[in-house]
Motif scaffolding. Structure first.
Motif, PDB file in Angstrom:
ATOM      1  N   UNK A 159       0.821  -1.212   0.000  1.00  0.00           N
ATOM      2  CA  UNK A 159       0.000   0.000   0.000  1.00  0.00           C
ATOM      3  C   UNK A 159       0.855   1.262   0.000  1.00  0.00           C
ATOM      4  N   UNK A 160       1.973   1.221   0.694  1.00  0.00           N
ATOM      5  CA  UNK A 160       2.820   2.406   0.736  1.00  0.00           C
ATOM      6  C   UNK A 160       3.402   2.744  -0.636  1.00  0.00           C
ATOM      7  N   UNK A 161       3.622   1.753  -1.466  1.00  0.00           N
ATOM      8  CA  UNK A 161       4.114   2.029  -2.818  1.00  0.00           C
ATOM      9  C   UNK A 161       3.087   2.801  -3.635  1.00  0.00           C
ATOM     10  N   UNK A 162       1.815   2.693  -3.251  1.00  0.00           N
ATOM     11  CA  UNK A 162       0.756   3.366  -3.996  1.00  0.00           C
ATOM     12  C   UNK A 162       0.427   4.747  -3.446  1.00  0.00           C
TER      13      UNK A 162
ATOM     14  N   UNK B  65     -17.193   3.618   2.905  1.00  0.00           N
ATOM     15  CA  UNK B  65     -16.515   4.467   1.915  1.00  0.00           C
ATOM     16  C   UNK B  65     -15.789   3.549   0.941  1.00  0.00           C
ATOM     17  N   UNK B  66     -16.190   3.581  -0.322  1.00  0.00           N
ATOM     18  CA  UNK B  66     -15.680   2.605  -1.281  1.00  0.00           C
ATOM     19  C   UNK B  66     -14.889   3.212  -2.426  1.00  0.00           C
ATOM     20  N   UNK B  67     -14.704   4.529  -2.426  1.00  0.00           N
ATOM     21  CA  UNK B  67     -13.992   5.157  -3.536  1.00  0.00           C
ATOM     22  C   UNK B  67     -13.317   6.435  -3.076  1.00  0.00           C
ATOM     23  N   UNK B  68     -12.349   6.876  -3.859  1.00  0.00           N
ATOM     24  CA  UNK B  68     -11.700   8.153  -3.578  1.00  0.00           C
ATOM     25  C   UNK B  68     -12.683   9.301  -3.754  1.00  0.00           C
ATOM     26  N   UNK B  69     -13.587   9.178  -4.708  1.00  0.00           N
ATOM     27  CA  UNK B  69     -14.574  10.230  -4.917  1.00  0.00           C
ATOM     28  C   UNK B  69     -15.440  10.409  -3.674  1.00  0.00           C
TER      29      UNK B  69
ATOM     30  N   UNK C 256      -9.978  -0.605   0.063  1.00  0.00           N
ATOM     31  CA  UNK C 256      -8.536  -0.393  -0.115  1.00  0.00           C
ATOM     32  C   UNK C 256      -7.802  -1.716  -0.274  1.00  0.00           C
ATOM     33  N   UNK C 257      -8.342  -2.767   0.322  1.00  0.00           N
ATOM     34  CA  UNK C 257      -7.691  -4.072   0.225  1.00  0.00           C
ATOM     35  C   UNK C 257      -8.032  -4.778  -1.077  1.00  0.00           C
ATOM     36  N   UNK C 258      -9.315  -4.806  -1.428  1.00  0.00           N
ATOM     37  CA  UNK C 258      -9.747  -5.551  -2.610  1.00  0.00           C
ATOM     38  C   UNK C 258      -9.510  -4.811  -3.919  1.00  0.00           C
ATOM     39  N   UNK C 259      -9.429  -3.495  -3.866  1.00  0.00           N
ATOM     40  CA  UNK C 259      -9.247  -2.709  -5.089  1.00  0.00           C
ATOM     41  C   UNK C 259      -8.270  -1.560  -4.844  1.00  0.00           C
ATOM     42  N   UNK C 260      -7.050  -1.879  -4.423  1.00  0.00           N
ATOM     43  CA  UNK C 260      -6.093  -0.811  -4.105  1.00  0.00           C
ATOM     44  C   UNK C 260      -5.699   0.015  -5.318  1.00  0.00           C
TER      45      UNK C 260
ATOM     46  N   UNK D 162      -1.850  -8.984  -3.158  1.00  0.00           N
ATOM     47  CA  UNK D 162      -1.724  -8.318  -4.450  1.00  0.00           C
ATOM     48  C   UNK D 162      -2.803  -8.738  -5.445  1.00  0.00           C
ATOM     49  N   UNK D 163      -3.686  -9.649  -5.038  1.00  0.00           N
ATOM     50  CA  UNK D 163      -4.648 -10.221  -5.975  1.00  0.00           C
ATOM     51  C   UNK D 163      -5.561  -9.170  -6.600  1.00  0.00           C
ATOM     52  N   UNK D 164      -5.924  -8.145  -5.856  1.00  0.00           N
ATOM     53  CA  UNK D 164      -6.860  -7.146  -6.366  1.00  0.00           C
ATOM     54  C   UNK D 164      -6.223  -5.961  -7.048  1.00  0.00           C
ATOM     55  N   UNK D 165      -4.925  -6.011  -7.267  1.00  0.00           N
ATOM     56  CA  UNK D 165      -4.207  -4.841  -7.778  1.00  0.00           C
ATOM     57  C   UNK D 165      -4.716  -4.386  -9.143  1.00  0.00           C
TER      58      UNK D 165
END
Length: 345
Positions: free
Chosen positions: A42-45, A226-230, A249-253, A300-303
């Protein structure tokens, strides 16, 4: 100018800046998910968001393998340690033990509704005893210079959140707590499973927004649904100080964390394939130390969720990463599936 790779750019980041308003977006503590490998990914993102450990109980810190429970990569900063417990002396000792690891924040769990947590008289059940929580956080604050924060629900069982939540906040503010993360759902301690407690009790974002208006001097962060940045941006615009992402954040980072640093006015937004390649040295180091590939790749599965090749990416990692001796070649093979699908799209 030589182009720095992603870990090098992160290393160049000013440490003081990294902790400035990091609560603006954070990734929730999630049991079995937000371990040190997940946090490194997550920190890389996102350079800016606060990352939380899984909840660790105070007795585990005191009696267990502290290095394994508390260790993390310096690249994870800003990173918060979440503790579970209800004994002020135990919590104080756990904070004292954790001090050398230099966490940026220590968070007390007053929101988890699981049976195991209830039997230990901590987590969400603590909302029924704000005086005990006040004693706990006072004991914790005496052992660290890092901010001590509280994550809670809006109430439990038949409590009236309109009355209970402001009283809870007011009592802990008097004990020196200035930062609250509020999961905008009640916790039902009887009759609902932990999974159901994340989904069935209705969300009340408006109540959390009212708490910010009522306590403008406090840092109030909202968690839940909360499911999105928007959606995070909209809530920030409505007045809360921060938003905490959980399962999204975990399933769709790739969609929730990549680009998140725009909330701080930064354009750090690496492509998912760049994140994968930046993970390779970390994976190699983990394997060299005797670790297994799937311990990292499961996070990393959801990346590539929602992108061409996502299915092939998941299939390769799911089938091959658990095999004896699996190495980075498995990750590169999975990435080839993504690149081929993208080229064909």
């Amino acid at each position: 100018m030589t182009k720095m790779n992603l870990p090098e750019r992160l290393a160049k980041m000013d440490e003081k800046d990294s902790n400035n308003d990091s609560f603006r977006l954070s990734v929730a503590p999630m049991m079995d998910w937000t371990d040190r490998h997940c946090r490194y990914l997550h920190r890389l993102m996102t350079r800016r968001a606060m990352l939380y450990t899984e909840m660790v109980t105070a007795p585990a810190v005191i009696h267990g393998p502290a290095a394994r429970l508390l260790g993390y990569d310096p690249a994870e900063h800003p990173v918060a340690l979440q503790l579970g417990g209800s004994d002020p002396r135990e919590l104080a000792k756990a904070v004292r033990i954790a001090a050398p690891w230099g966490y940026d924040e220590i968070n007390l769990n007053c929101g988890c509704p699981s049976d195991r947590v209830q039997s230990g008289c901590f987590g969400a059940v603590l909302m029924k005893d704000p005086d005990l929580v006040a004693r706990c956080v006072s004991a914790m604050q005496a052992e660290t210079a890092a901010p001590v924060t509280v994550k809670c629900r809006i109430g439990v069982d038949d409590q009236d959140p309109e009355q209970v939540l402001p009283a809870f906040i007011d009592r802990l503010a008097a004990a020196g707590i200035s930062h609250f993360v509020i999961h905008a759902r009640k916790a039902w301690l009887q009759g609902l499973s932990p999974k159901e407690n994340r989904e069935i009790p209705p969300l009340d974002h408006d109540l959390v927004l009212r708490m910010k208006a009522r306590f403008p001097e406090l840092t109030i962060c909202l968690n839940g649904g909360v499911t999105s940045l928007a959606a995070a941006r909209e809530l920030l615009a409505q007045g809360v100080d921060g938003v905490m992402l959980g399962r999204a954040a975990y399933h769709d980072p790739g969609h929730t964390l990549i680009g998140a640093d725009a909330l701080w006015g930064e354009d750090h937004a690496p492509a998912p394939d760049e994140v994968v390649r930046a993970m390779l040295p970390y994976i190699e180091s983990h394997l060299a130390a005797g670790g297994r590939l799937h311990q990292i790749t499961r996070h990393m599965l959801g990346l590539f969720h929602g992108r061409p090749g996502a299915r092939g990416w998941r299939q390769v990692l799911s089938s091959d990463a658990c095999r004896e001796g699996a190495g980075v070649d498995v990750v590169l093979k999975a990435l080839e599936r993504v690149e081929a699908a993208a080229a064909a799209a």
